[in-house]
Enzyme design. Sequence first.
Site, PDB file in Angstrom:
ATOM      1  N   THR A   1       0.864  -1.150  -0.010  1.00 52.35           N
ATOM      2  CA  THR A   1      -0.128  -0.022  -0.112  1.00 52.35           C
ATOM      3  C   THR A   1       0.965   1.221   0.065  1.00 52.35           C
ATOM      4  O   THR A   1       2.089   1.206  -0.098  1.00 52.35           O
ATOM      5  CB  THR A   1      -0.939  -0.211   1.120  1.00 52.35           C
ATOM      6  OG1 THR A   1      -0.194   0.428   2.529  1.00 52.35           O
ATOM      7  CG2 THR A   1      -1.697  -1.425   1.443  1.00 52.35           C
ATOM      8  N   CYS A   2       0.348   2.342   0.231  1.00 56.12           N
ATOM      9  CA  CYS A   2       0.959   3.685   0.250  1.00 56.12           C
ATOM     10  C   CYS A   2       2.226   3.670   1.258  1.00 56.12           C
ATOM     11  O   CYS A   2       3.107   4.487   1.131  1.00 56.12           O
ATOM     12  CB  CYS A   2      -0.015   4.834   0.275  1.00 56.12           C
ATOM     13  SG  CYS A   2      -0.983   4.910  -0.962  1.00 56.12           S
ATOM     14  N   ASN A   3       1.780   3.172   2.473  1.00 55.88           N
ATOM     15  CA  ASN A   3       2.829   3.390   3.510  1.00 55.88           C
ATOM     16  C   ASN A   3       3.197   2.002   4.094  1.00 55.88           C
ATOM     17  O   ASN A   3       3.623   1.901   5.430  1.00 55.88           O
ATOM     18  CB  ASN A   3       2.092   4.088   4.456  1.00 55.88           C
ATOM     19  CG  ASN A   3       1.081   3.715   5.351  1.00 55.88           C
ATOM     20  OD1 ASN A   3       0.354   2.655   4.761  1.00 55.88           O
ATOM     21  ND2 ASN A   3       0.578   4.016   6.510  1.00 55.88           N
ATOM     22  N   ARG A   4       2.873   0.989   3.485  1.00 57.25           N
ATOM     23  CA  ARG A   4       3.105  -0.450   4.289  1.00 57.25           C
ATOM     24  C   ARG A   4       3.443  -1.630   3.194  1.00 57.25           C
ATOM     25  O   ARG A   4       2.995  -1.539   1.940  1.00 57.25           O
ATOM     26  CB  ARG A   4       2.077  -1.049   4.997  1.00 57.25           C
ATOM     27  CG  ARG A   4       0.585  -1.288   4.641  1.00 57.25           C
ATOM     28  CD  ARG A   4      -0.166  -1.848   5.520  1.00 57.25           C
ATOM     29  NE  ARG A   4      -0.472  -0.756   6.464  1.00 57.25           N
ATOM     30  CZ  ARG A   4      -0.404  -0.797   7.969  1.00 57.25           C
ATOM     31  NH1 ARG A   4       0.352  -2.024   8.480  1.00 57.25           N
ATOM     32  NH2 ARG A   4      -0.519   0.312   8.713  1.00 57.25           N
TER      33      ARG A   4
ATOM     34  N   HIS B   1      -6.570  -7.795  11.655  1.00 53.86           N
ATOM     35  CA  HIS B   1      -5.365  -6.813  10.993  1.00 53.86           C
ATOM     36  C   HIS B   1      -5.596  -6.417   9.613  1.00 53.86           C
ATOM     37  O   HIS B   1      -5.781  -5.209   9.249  1.00 53.86           O
ATOM     38  CB  HIS B   1      -4.062  -7.417  11.166  1.00 53.86           C
ATOM     39  CG  HIS B   1      -2.961  -6.366  10.634  1.00 53.86           C
ATOM     40  ND1 HIS B   1      -2.286  -5.465  11.143  1.00 53.86           N
ATOM     41  CD2 HIS B   1      -2.306  -6.507   9.455  1.00 53.86           C
ATOM     42  CE1 HIS B   1      -1.458  -4.848  10.267  1.00 53.86           C
ATOM     43  NE2 HIS B   1      -1.493  -5.518   9.105  1.00 53.86           N
TER      44      HIS B   1
ATOM     45  N   SER C   1      -4.406   3.330   7.874  1.00 54.14           N
ATOM     46  CA  SER C   1      -3.903   4.604   6.958  1.00 54.14           C
ATOM     47  C   SER C   1      -3.292   5.876   7.435  1.00 54.14           C
ATOM     48  O   SER C   1      -4.142   6.143   8.429  1.00 54.14           O
ATOM     49  CB  SER C   1      -5.055   4.536   5.919  1.00 54.14           C
ATOM     50  OG  SER C   1      -5.081   3.344   5.004  1.00 54.14           O
TER      51      SER C   1
ATOM     52  N   GLU D   1      -9.109   6.316   4.069  1.00 52.69           N
ATOM     53  CA  GLU D   1      -8.620   6.696   2.661  1.00 52.69           C
ATOM     54  C   GLU D   1      -9.199   5.302   1.511  1.00 52.69           C
ATOM     55  O   GLU D   1      -9.245   4.195   2.104  1.00 52.69           O
ATOM     56  CB  GLU D   1      -7.212   6.970   2.279  1.00 52.69           C
ATOM     57  CG  GLU D   1      -6.280   5.689   2.831  1.00 52.69           C
ATOM     58  CD  GLU D   1      -5.817   4.872   1.745  1.00 52.69           C
ATOM     59  OE1 GLU D   1      -6.155   5.220   0.413  1.00 52.69           O
ATOM     60  OE2 GLU D   1      -5.100   3.891   1.949  1.00 52.69           O
TER      61      GLU D   1
ATOM     62  N   GLN E   1      -5.984  -1.620  -3.708  1.00 49.78           N
ATOM     63  CA  GLN E   1      -4.465  -2.236  -3.511  1.00 49.78           C
ATOM     64  C   GLN E   1      -4.543  -3.710  -3.090  1.00 49.78           C
ATOM     65  O   GLN E   1      -4.024  -4.475  -3.416  1.00 49.78           O
ATOM     66  CB  GLN E   1      -3.783  -1.149  -2.502  1.00 49.78           C
ATOM     67  CG  GLN E   1      -3.407  -0.087  -3.362  1.00 49.78           C
ATOM     68  CD  GLN E   1      -2.801   1.161  -2.251  1.00 49.78           C
ATOM     69  OE1 GLN E   1      -3.173   0.819  -0.924  1.00 49.78           O
ATOM     70  NE2 GLN E   1      -2.088   2.289  -2.817  1.00 49.78           N
TER      71      GLN E   1
ATOM     72  N   GLY F   1      -1.499  29.832 -10.805  1.00 49.26           N
ATOM     73  CA  GLY F   1      -0.509  28.909 -10.141  1.00 49.26           C
ATOM     74  C   GLY F   1       0.077  27.663 -10.745  1.00 49.26           C
ATOM     75  O   GLY F   1      -1.337  27.057 -11.023  1.00 49.26           O
TER      76      GLY F   1
END
Length: 328
Positions: free
Chosen positions: A68-71, A88, A98, A103, A109, A179
């Site tokens: 995933t994004c962080n694990r 879990h 997350s 999210e 994922q 911008g």
Amino acid sequence: MIHYKSIDQSQFAEGTDIKEQERVFDDFLQDTLLEIQGSHINKTNRIPHNVYISNQPDEEVPYIFLKTCNRSEIYYGEGEVPDEVARHLFRVVSGLESAIVGERAVQGQVKEAYYTAKAQRPLTAELHRLFQSALQVGKRVRNETEISHGAVSHSLAALEIIESFGNVDLRNARITIVGVNKLTADILKFLQNKGAKMVFLANRSQIKAHYLADPLGIKVYTLDEKQEFLAQTDILISATSAPHLIIRKEDIPEQKTLLAIDLAFPRDIDSRLSELPHVQLYNIRDVEKKVRENIDVRGAEVEKAEAIIEEEILEMQEALERRKKYIS
């Protein structure tokens, strides 16, 4: 028995280089596969962390690799599925583990990890059931709670503010973004996904502006042309890094109807615009307040999500028990 091993970004010191993080994730995958599948996988022949490793003929332990994004996690084994393993994974797929609670990306994922593993190697009935139940949990949590509702980024919060005005039709509104950066790039894509047709981009550097705007078919203005683009703008969103005001009160006709959102710090848009009778002005504090409110709403939904998780653990265990009795 089904097991899992996990590594996440909380294990890194603040400021750890991205390449170092990737190396650690890579080592985690390699070392775990060596442990669960045997030494025939050559540890000296490193395999990139984002490549799924196909089974060798003599590999006997099925596994699913989830990134995933962080694990990064590996689920493996056969037989009993402990409640703590299911709990879990169900928390992960629900977005409870997350960085941003609730999210949505993690659902996809988990699905990708399961379908990729299923296509590459035989999986045990217990692993199949675990991940099928996980996908069911993710769907239920998002359908039956508010945990994924509400914008939790500046770009989406800005769009949420725009959509809160019932009389705004994005398909016909003339929208100008000032911008060029990741924030404005995200906003442009979100607007187009929402059906916005008349979107303009203004920037000091035309080269940067064209690089972002041309693939999207968006007209570009320079800041020197602000009188021209402001005259035809219904919604203005500004997010530059300029140290001074970009849009001043004097730039807006007194009877002009305008929704303005200033995402810059320091301000891009003169706060005196709020004195004009037909202008609605929001600044970065207003947007961040919206984000905080949405985060609070998500936090209040965690208990509901956890109740669904416990229901699905029970349902999964009952299904596995019925299967065991059927085949025995």
